[in-house]
Write a protein that holds these residues in place. Structure first.
Motif, PDB file in Angstrom:
ATOM      1  N   GLN A   1     161.130  82.458  33.082  1.00 13.18           N
ATOM      2  CA  GLN A   1     161.439  81.212  33.780  1.00 13.18           C
ATOM      3  C   GLN A   1     161.221  79.990  32.890  1.00 13.18           C
ATOM      4  O   GLN A   1     161.939  78.999  33.008  1.00 13.18           O
ATOM      5  CB  GLN A   1     160.578  81.089  35.051  1.00 13.18           C
ATOM      6  N   ILE A   2     160.226  80.036  32.000  1.00 13.06           N
ATOM      7  CA  ILE A   2     160.001  78.874  31.128  1.00 13.06           C
ATOM      8  C   ILE A   2     160.771  78.988  29.818  1.00 13.06           C
ATOM      9  O   ILE A   2     160.534  78.220  28.880  1.00 13.06           O
ATOM     10  CB  ILE A   2     158.497  78.667  30.857  1.00 13.06           C
TER      11      ILE A   2
ATOM     12  N   SER B   1     149.611  87.755  28.890  1.00 13.70           N
ATOM     13  CA  SER B   1     148.748  86.724  29.450  1.00 13.70           C
ATOM     14  C   SER B   1     148.428  85.662  28.405  1.00 13.70           C
ATOM     15  O   SER B   1     148.430  84.453  28.690  1.00 13.70           O
ATOM     16  CB  SER B   1     147.462  87.355  29.988  1.00 13.70           C
ATOM     17  N   ALA B   2     148.145  86.099  27.177  1.00 18.52           N
ATOM     18  CA  ALA B   2     147.838  85.146  26.103  1.00 18.52           C
ATOM     19  C   ALA B   2     149.038  84.271  25.791  1.00 18.52           C
ATOM     20  O   ALA B   2     148.922  83.044  25.605  1.00 18.52           O
ATOM     21  CB  ALA B   2     147.383  85.899  24.857  1.00 18.52           C
ATOM     22  N   LEU B   3     150.234  84.874  25.722  1.00 22.25           N
ATOM     23  CA  LEU B   3     151.444  84.103  25.452  1.00 22.25           C
ATOM     24  C   LEU B   3     151.705  83.107  26.575  1.00 22.25           C
ATOM     25  O   LEU B   3     152.092  81.956  26.330  1.00 22.25           O
ATOM     26  CB  LEU B   3     152.633  85.044  25.284  1.00 22.25           C
TER      27      LEU B   3
ATOM     28  N   GLU C   1     152.036  79.143  26.044  1.00 19.98           N
ATOM     29  CA  GLU C   1     153.267  78.425  26.352  1.00 19.98           C
ATOM     30  C   GLU C   1     153.021  77.266  27.319  1.00 19.98           C
ATOM     31  O   GLU C   1     153.703  76.240  27.264  1.00 19.98           O
ATOM     32  CB  GLU C   1     154.301  79.385  26.953  1.00 19.98           C
ATOM     33  N   LEU C   2     152.046  77.420  28.220  1.00 14.27           N
ATOM     34  CA  LEU C   2     151.786  76.366  29.202  1.00 14.27           C
ATOM     35  C   LEU C   2     150.928  75.247  28.644  1.00 14.27           C
ATOM     36  O   LEU C   2     150.839  74.175  29.254  1.00 14.27           O
ATOM     37  CB  LEU C   2     151.106  76.952  30.442  1.00 14.27           C
TER      38      LEU C   2
ATOM     39  N   LEU D   1     147.031  82.827  35.896  1.00 18.36           N
ATOM     40  CA  LEU D   1     146.618  81.433  36.020  1.00 18.36           C
ATOM     41  C   LEU D   1     146.746  80.710  34.684  1.00 18.36           C
ATOM     42  O   LEU D   1     146.407  81.266  33.637  1.00 18.36           O
ATOM     43  CB  LEU D   1     145.167  81.367  36.513  1.00 18.36           C
ATOM     44  N   PRO D   2     147.213  79.461  34.712  1.00 14.76           N
ATOM     45  CA  PRO D   2     147.282  78.674  33.471  1.00 14.76           C
ATOM     46  C   PRO D   2     145.885  78.530  32.850  1.00 14.76           C
ATOM     47  O   PRO D   2     144.881  78.482  33.560  1.00 14.76           O
ATOM     48  CB  PRO D   2     147.823  77.322  33.936  1.00 14.76           C
ATOM     49  N   GLY D   3     145.855  78.456  31.554  1.00  9.02           N
ATOM     50  CA  GLY D   3     144.566  78.396  30.878  1.00  9.02           C
ATOM     51  C   GLY D   3     144.125  77.002  30.498  1.00  9.02           C
ATOM     52  O   GLY D   3     143.022  76.821  29.973  1.00  9.02           O
TER      53      GLY D   3
END
Length: 867
Positions: free
Chosen positions: A341-342, A357-359, A363-364, A386-388
């Protein structure tokens, strides 16, 4: 499924997205006439919902069914069963008390698969798979009354799915291969603006600007000719973009994957205010609530309102924790959807959870996105999504409370307030709702103010122009058919509840079912333990699990209850062979604990009650604890006694006898009447019959219904003497004394009271003795034997005080006031009336309070006339 003949495993499948068929391993089974297929299709459209004959008849023939409607439906069901037996799927179609229900397994019904695939509407591959399930026009060979509307709804879903597919693939730059598909769809649906817009954009991206503008001109002309309308602002803006743009430039990709925002969204002002005003960067909200309460609707509506704050993307993924026929979406697959989606290319996405999850977090970083994680199973389901870093807002919806999701703010949703429910219902139904406001409230209450139920009820009414709101309310009043009525198309309250139920562990499912047969409104862990046949600690743990899963409500610590529709669902799930044992254990628990409690409060009358074997209930170590338990469980105790009258009559009579002193002494006469009416019908032997008749008589007498109170007293006396029950005989004589007193025969009243007093003293029943002494005091006063009147009244007062019976104490104080009034001592009379009035007020006994006020007023009136 397996063939009854013992053949090997086969694939049974039902189809409605095209011709209605039953197939086995791809081979169509014959044997269903057109009418049979119409009934089968309607059952499949409402899979997992019980449908009665009336509902099926209404669907097949509308408001004027033939006289043979019932027999035709029965014949259709018989034919369907015959085909299902050949397919080895006989158990798919089931008969329930309220009608028929078809329960296809996962992968058997094409409509289920279509619905499940569209739950991941942000994944183009899944949408293509969903559209591939269609084999032509839905319900292609069905001509029944319901078919046209159902076909229209399904076709609309198909078109909406294709439009979403086109939108996603255009955003991903896949315009070339879409053009032919879009040309075909716009030819079939030339006035569908969104399809035309997608075709224009695809042609524009392909460098075919003149063709895109030609499509726009043709649409404008057709819309004006056929409907006299102009295109929307969005269409005009796209047209201007094509006119002004370079045919080879790529459009700015707007990354928004939010689902449709309901145009008739209503209410939820406080929740919206909480979410929109309280949000800040990096915040996580966990929105929880029962099935159908509107969690996703609220999250999506909030996201649309906040969209402008998050320019880098509005993302959405359905984690499918409660989706028909689907397993929950695992975090690995969810991360792939979100990364795509992003705009992350497929070849950059790692295969493992940790890498994805790390990627995702990388990216966020530095982006401001709004993320909806819908339909989560638990905290672990979303932890890796969840965003980090700060900058983004995450809205999570779940049917469970995510208590172990650190850093998340919880927002637990309740059912609608009345005003919100009225607004939604009226917005869908229109002016018919304004004409029947009281019926609207009836419908909403029968829906339990649950948003999904309100929306479905309103939709059913909206599409049935001949129905009134009151007619709909009447259909919903029957508990057995209410959940069946609350379904439309592929949606249903029962189906939503079923998904929540299936997520429970086996013990949780059993607890949920058995709580549904509880005859009262609420329950504590001890009652739940009795139903389950387990200890209180295990029961409390299961109750808390059901509470966290929003299958139960809790209005005060330690006490649980159901939403009304969930109670109906739980009761429908209970297996007939598990109900009698559960109710028997519950009855035993209530009776044992009630005996323990009343023995604490009234030890002097313990011999008049059944004995209490050892119990695992609350300890009730002192009278205060006993009163607290009886007050909390009073409604349940009465309901248990009434419910048991037919199957466990001894429980009813024993419970009525046990609770008598409490219900009478604590002024709960009106509440008690149903229990004593039930006890009269349940009593089997003369002693029990006599006691039941007398107890019911007392309750009527306390309520001022003297004709009812003494109607069966002579029979009670005969039964008591027949049974050799001296206590019941004394009570009957006391009641006959009351009858004589009310009729003015004071000598006869005294004779009955004297005999009753002798029997009470003989049996050692001190409360009965106190009651008779109080009555004799009035008799002696009426006959001007004042010394005797005072002597027996003070004896009665001392007995009541010794027994701790404040209602009796108040009554005797009033009798003493009457005696002093007859003697002309108005000062002492007023003092006793006033003391009695204070006690009656403290007890909340309105008839006694009214009588004392009348006596005081009478004295004051005499004083004024004398002056």
């Amino acid at each position: 499924m397996r063939m009854e003949s013992g053949a090997g495993s086969m694939g049974v499948r039902f189809t409605v997205l095209g011709p209605v068929e039953v197939t086995v391993d791809g081979t169509r089974l014959d044997g269903l006439a057109p009418r049979h297929r119409a009934v089968l299709a309607y059952l499949l459209l409402h899979a997992r919902t019980v449908l009665g004959h009336d509902r099926l008849s209404d669907a097949m023939w509308g408001p004027t069914p033939p006289e043979t409607a019932r027999s035709q439906i029965h014949a259709a069901v018989t034919a369907i069963r015959r085909v299902l037996r050949r397919a080895g799927a006989a158990d798919v179609l089931q008969t329930r008390d309220a009608g028929y229900v078809i329960v296809p397994e996962a992968g058997q019904l094409d409509l289920d698969e279509f619905t499940a695939a569209l739950s991941a509407a942000e994944d183009p591959q899944r949408i293509r798979a969903a559209l591939a399930l269609w084999r032509g026009e839905a319900l292609a060979d069905v001509t029944a009354d319901y078919a046209a509307d159902a076909r229209t709804r399904l076709t609309e879903r198909r078109l909406a799915a294709f439009e979403r597919l086109a939108e996603l693939e255009l955003a991903l730059g896949r315009h070339e291969h879409l053009i032919d598909e879009l040309i075909a769809q716009t030819a079939a649906h030339p006035l569908r603006e969104k399809l035309t817009c997608h075709l224009m954009r695809a042609l524009h991206l392909a460098g075919r600007q003149p063709d895109a503008l030609a499509v726009a001109r043709a649409f404008r002309a057709r819309l004006a000719d056929e409907q006299g309308l102009d295109p929307s602002r969005a269409f005009t803006a796209l047209e201007r973009e094509i006119l002004a743009g370079d045919a080879t430039r790529a459009p700015v990709r707007q990354v928004s994957f939010l689902p449709y925002d309901l145009p008739d969204f209503a209410g939820r002002d406080s929740e919206l205010d909480h979410l929109t005003r309280g949000t800040r960067e990096g915040m996580i909200y966990a929105i929880d609530g029962m099935a159908g309460v509107g969690k996703t609707t609220l999250a999506v509506h909030t996201a649309h309102r906040l969209a402008g704050r998050y320019p880098d993307g509005r993302l959405f993924v359905d984690l499918r924790a409660h989706t028909v026929g689907q397993r929950p979406l695992d975090p690995v697959a969810a991360l792939e959807i979100l990364l795509r989606q992003i705009g992350v290319a497929a070849d950059r996405i790692p295969a493992d959870l940790a890498g994805r999850s790390a990627l995702w977090r990388a990216e966020l970083a530095g982006r401001r996105v709004l993320l909806i994680l819908d339909n989560a199973a638990d905290a672990e389901h979303v932890r890796h999504l969840l965003p980090g870093a700060p900058g983004s807002l995450t809205l999570i919806t779940s049917r469970r409370r995510l208590t172990d999701l650190d850093g998340a703010r919880a927002l637990s949703m309740d059912v609608f307030p009345a005003a919100d429910a009225i607004a939604m219902f009226g917005g869908i139904v229109g002016e018919r709702a304004d004409k029947e406001p009281l019926a609207v409230l009836d419908v909403l209450q029968l829906c339990g103010f649950l948003p999904l139920a309100v929306r479905i009820a309103a939709a059913r009414l909206h599409h049935r122009s001949q129905w009134t709101v009151e007619y709909l309310a009447g259909r919903l009043r029957g508990e057995r058919r209410r959940l069946a009525e609350l379904s439309t198309g592929e949606r249903g309250v029962a189906a939503a509840f079923t998904l929540s139920y299936r997520q429970l562990a086996p013990d949780g499912q059993r607890m949920f079912r058995l709580l549904g047969v509880h005859p009262g409104r609420d329950f504590d862990p001890y009652a739940a333990a009795a139903l389950m046949g387990t200890d209180v600690y295990e029961a409390e743990g299961l109750l808390e699990e059901l509470f966290d899963a929003h299958m139960l409500l809790q209005h005060e610590p330690g006490r649980y209850t159901f939403h009304d529709l969930l109670r109906d669902h739980a009761r429908a799930l209970a297996a007939p062979d598990e109900v009698p044992g559960a109710l028997g254990r519950l009855s035993d628990h209530y009776l044992r604990t009630a005996i323990t409690a009343t023995d604490r409060l009234f030890p002097y009358s313990r011999h008049l009650r059944p004995s209490a074997p050892g119990a695992d209930g609350p300890l009730l170590e002192d009278p205060a604890a006993a009163v607290a338990w009886l007050d909390a469980e009073r409604a349940n105790l009465i309901a248990s006694g009434v419910h048991a009258a037919a199957d466990r009559p001894c429980h009813t009579t024993d419970l009525a006898t046990t609770l008598y002193a409490y219900l009478d002494g604590h002024i709960h006469h009106a509440e008690a009447l149903p229990l004593y009416d039930a006890a009269v019908h349940a009593a089997r032997d003369p002693a029990a019959q006599a006691q039941a008749l007398l107890n019911r008589g007392v309750m009527h007498a306390r309520l001022g219904r003297h004709d009812q109170a003494h109607l069966h007293t002579p029979r009670a006396l005969v039964l008591a003497r027949q049974a050799g029950d001296r206590h019941a005989e004394a009570r009957a004589l006391c009641s006959l004394g009351d009858v004589a007193w009310d009729s003015g025969d004071v000598d006869q009243a005294r004779a009955h009271y004297d005999r009753a007093l002798s029997l009470y003293r003989e049996t050692g029943e001190r409360r009965g003795e106190a009651i008779v002494l109080g009555n004799l005091g009035l008799v002696h006063s009426r006959q001007d034997r004042h010394d005797q009147a005072h002597r027996v009244l003070h004896q009665a007062l001392a007995l009541f005080r010794d027994l701790g019976t404040r209602a009796g104490e108040a009554t005797v104080l009033g009798n003493l006031g009457t005696a002093y009034e007859r003697e002309g001592d108005h000062t002492r009379a007023a003092d006793h009336f006033t003391r009695a009035l204070a006690l009656f007020r403290d007890l909340g006994y309105r008839p006694g309070e009214a009588e004392m006020l009348a006596s005081i007023s009478r004295l004051e009136s005499r004083g004024r006339s004398t002056a």
